[in-house]
Scaffold this motif. Structure first.
Motif, short mmCIF file in Angstrom:
data_model
loop_
_atom_site.label_atom_id
_atom_site.label_comp_id
_atom_site.label_asym_id
_atom_site.label_seq_id
_atom_site.Cartn_x
_atom_site.Cartn_y
_atom_site.Cartn_z
N VAL A 54 -1.69 -1.08 -4.19
CA VAL A 54 -2.81 0.06 -3.82
C VAL A 54 -1.86 1.09 -3.72
N THR A 75 -6.28 4.91 -6.52
CA THR A 75 -7.31 5.55 -6.05
C THR A 75 -6.82 6.98 -5.59
N THR A 124 -2.09 5.67 -4.43
CA THR A 124 -2.94 6.93 -4.70
C THR A 124 -2.16 7.74 -5.76
N TRP A 168 -3.37 5.83 4.69
CA TRP A 168 -2.79 4.38 4.47
C TRP A 168 -3.66 3.38 5.23
N ASP A 223 0.68 5.33 -0.33
CA ASP A 223 -0.09 6.65 -0.24
C ASP A 223 1.03 7.70 -0.76
N LEU A 260 -9.35 6.78 0.29
CA LEU A 260 -9.25 5.66 1.46
C LEU A 260 -9.39 6.35 2.68
N TYR A 320 -4.50 -1.32 -7.88
CA TYR A 320 -5.58 -0.59 -7.53
C TYR A 320 -5.21 0.86 -7.37
N VAL A 379 0.81 -1.41 0.30
CA VAL A 379 0.28 -0.15 0.15
C VAL A 379 0.99 1.10 0.02
N GLY A 436 -6.09 2.14 2.95
CA GLY A 436 -5.48 1.11 1.86
C GLY A 436 -5.34 0.06 2.28
N ARG A 437 -4.92 -0.32 3.46
CA ARG A 437 -4.71 -1.54 4.45
C ARG A 437 -6.13 -2.12 4.38
N ALA A 471 -7.01 -3.52 0.73
CA ALA A 471 -5.90 -4.59 0.48
C ALA A 471 -6.39 -5.97 1.38
#
Length: 398
Positions: A97, A128, A99, A365, A9, A133, A126, A7, A368-369, A372
């Motif tokens: 993931v 975003t 950003t 973040w 960010d 998030l 992914y 992940v 995001g976790r 995921a």
């Protein structure tokens, strides 16, 4: 966990990065820095901690005006992040993931896809935004609240280059209600540099040190006009005025606020900057960007304007769920001032509630976790097979 999801960010100032099963991310400066003291060497990301003298630090940023434009710099930083010195694993054949800024340019999105699939060989991604998030994390956090209620929220992301106001209604981003203000942490630091250089010492090259001063001493005035009367009486002035001891990088590694009557050793020989109204006039730009000639409204007016672009049925819940993230939201006094100003702009019968998480920098973040590690994560992924079949264009239709 051979191929745990990464992940990232990817902010303009710092990258928050870690594996999805980790408790917390590492926060790594998203830039390359060069110091006068060590000309031969460039410091990438967290390597700046090894630099003994960070005076006149020169920054090479991957982001220009909030968008990722300097790909060579970004690749250098990512190479560092995905190495044993960074998070200790590569992107090769992993899912990520990641950003990107709000309203990102199509060309920048395509360049990012190309780099991740071609250079780093990711298995899938992914893509975003940090606000999405943060909203996802907020809803996941608020299981104990009625879920419908927290699906309506406003995210205020006070970042490095911009401040974004992003409303979500029924869990979906309201695209036409997003508002952007061209003031963030970078503008505040630059304004502080100008004020100190004009009044006291030339610190125009000292972004790193001035940024620390800003973080150490600035606060938001709840009533700006009243606080500006600081010079009318000695007592008032004493409450605000301080001396900031600058680092000399031999005995003082990091600057600090001098405590009268409790001097540290050889403090008298150190260089100091007297600060008074700079402490609150700098963060005031978040509320009045016009103070430095930016013809835009401040955060409270932007929130009120964003609200008007949302369906009226959602207004009550939106105002009850205003979540504030981003590093520049951490000034003391920020929340009470924002609440006071907002209260004056929205209907009296609606309640205003601001939520500021313990860790506004890493909050996205954690969202995001959550994504995921969610069971249906694979459905969101844009895989390498998709990329090889449809190229960079198909992601827009997903």
């Amino acid at each position: 966990m051979a191929n745990a999801v990464i992940v990232l960010d990817n902010g303009a100032h710092t990258a928050k990065v870690g594996l999805a099963h980790q408790d917390e991310p590492r926060v790594i400066p998203n830039c390359i820095m060069k110091a006068k003291s060590e000309r031969r060497r460039a410091f990438i990301g967290s390597q700046i901690e090894e630099c003994r003298d960070t005076s006149a630090l020169f920054y090479i940023l991957a982001f220009q005006r909030g968008y990722l434009l300097n790909w060579d710099t970004q690749k250098t930083v990512w190479d560092y992040i995905f190495s044993k010195d960074g998070i200790g694993c590569t992107l090769d054949n992993r899912n990520i993931v990641i950003t990107e800024p709000q309203m990102n340019f199509q060309s920048v999105q395509e360049a990012m896809l190309e780099m991740l699939f071609e250079e780093y060989r990711v298995a899938g991604l992914y893509k975003t935004t940090a606000a999405d998030l943060a909203a996802f994390n907020y809803v996941a956090d608020s299981e104990e609240r009625t879920t419908m209620q927290s699906l309506n929220c406003i995210i205020i992301d006070v970042g490095y280059s911009f401040t974004h106001i992003v409303p979500f209604v029924l869990g979906r981003r309201v695209q036409e209600a997003i508002r952007r203000i061209d003031v963030g942490g970078k503008a505040l630091t630059n304004h502080m540099k100008e004020l100190i250089s004009y009044r006291h010492l030339n610190m125009m090259d000292e972004s790193h040190v001035v940024n620390q001063i800003k973080e150490d001493v600035c606060f938001v005035a709840e009533d700006f006009k009243d606080t500006m009367r600081v010079h009318q009486s000695e007592a008032k002035r004493k409450q605000v005025a301080i001396d900031y001891v600058l680092p000399d990088f031999t005995t003082v590694k990091r600057g600090y606020v001098r405590i009268p009557g409790h001097p540290r050793e050889d403090e008298e020989q150190q260089q100091m900057v007297p600060l008074c109204n700079e402490r609150f006039t700098v963060p005031e730009l978040l509320f009045n960007p016009s103070d430095i000639g930016i013809p835009q409204v401040g955060i409270p007016e932007a929130v009120a304007d964003a609200l008007q672009a949302c369906p009226w049925q959602a207004h009550r819940e939106l105002l009850l769920n205003i979540l504030i993230v981003g590093g520049s939201s951490q000034f003391p006094g920020f929340l009470p001032r924002l609440k006071r100003d907002l209260r004056a702009l929205v209907p009296d019968d609606l309640e205003v509630s601001l939520i500021c998480p313990e860790d506004p920098v890493r909050y996205a973040w954690y969202g995001g976790r959550e994504i995921a590690t969610s069971p249906n994560f694979d459905e969101f992924l844009y895989t390498r097979d998709d990329y090889e079949e449809f190229g960079v264009h198909a992601l827009q239709h997903r």
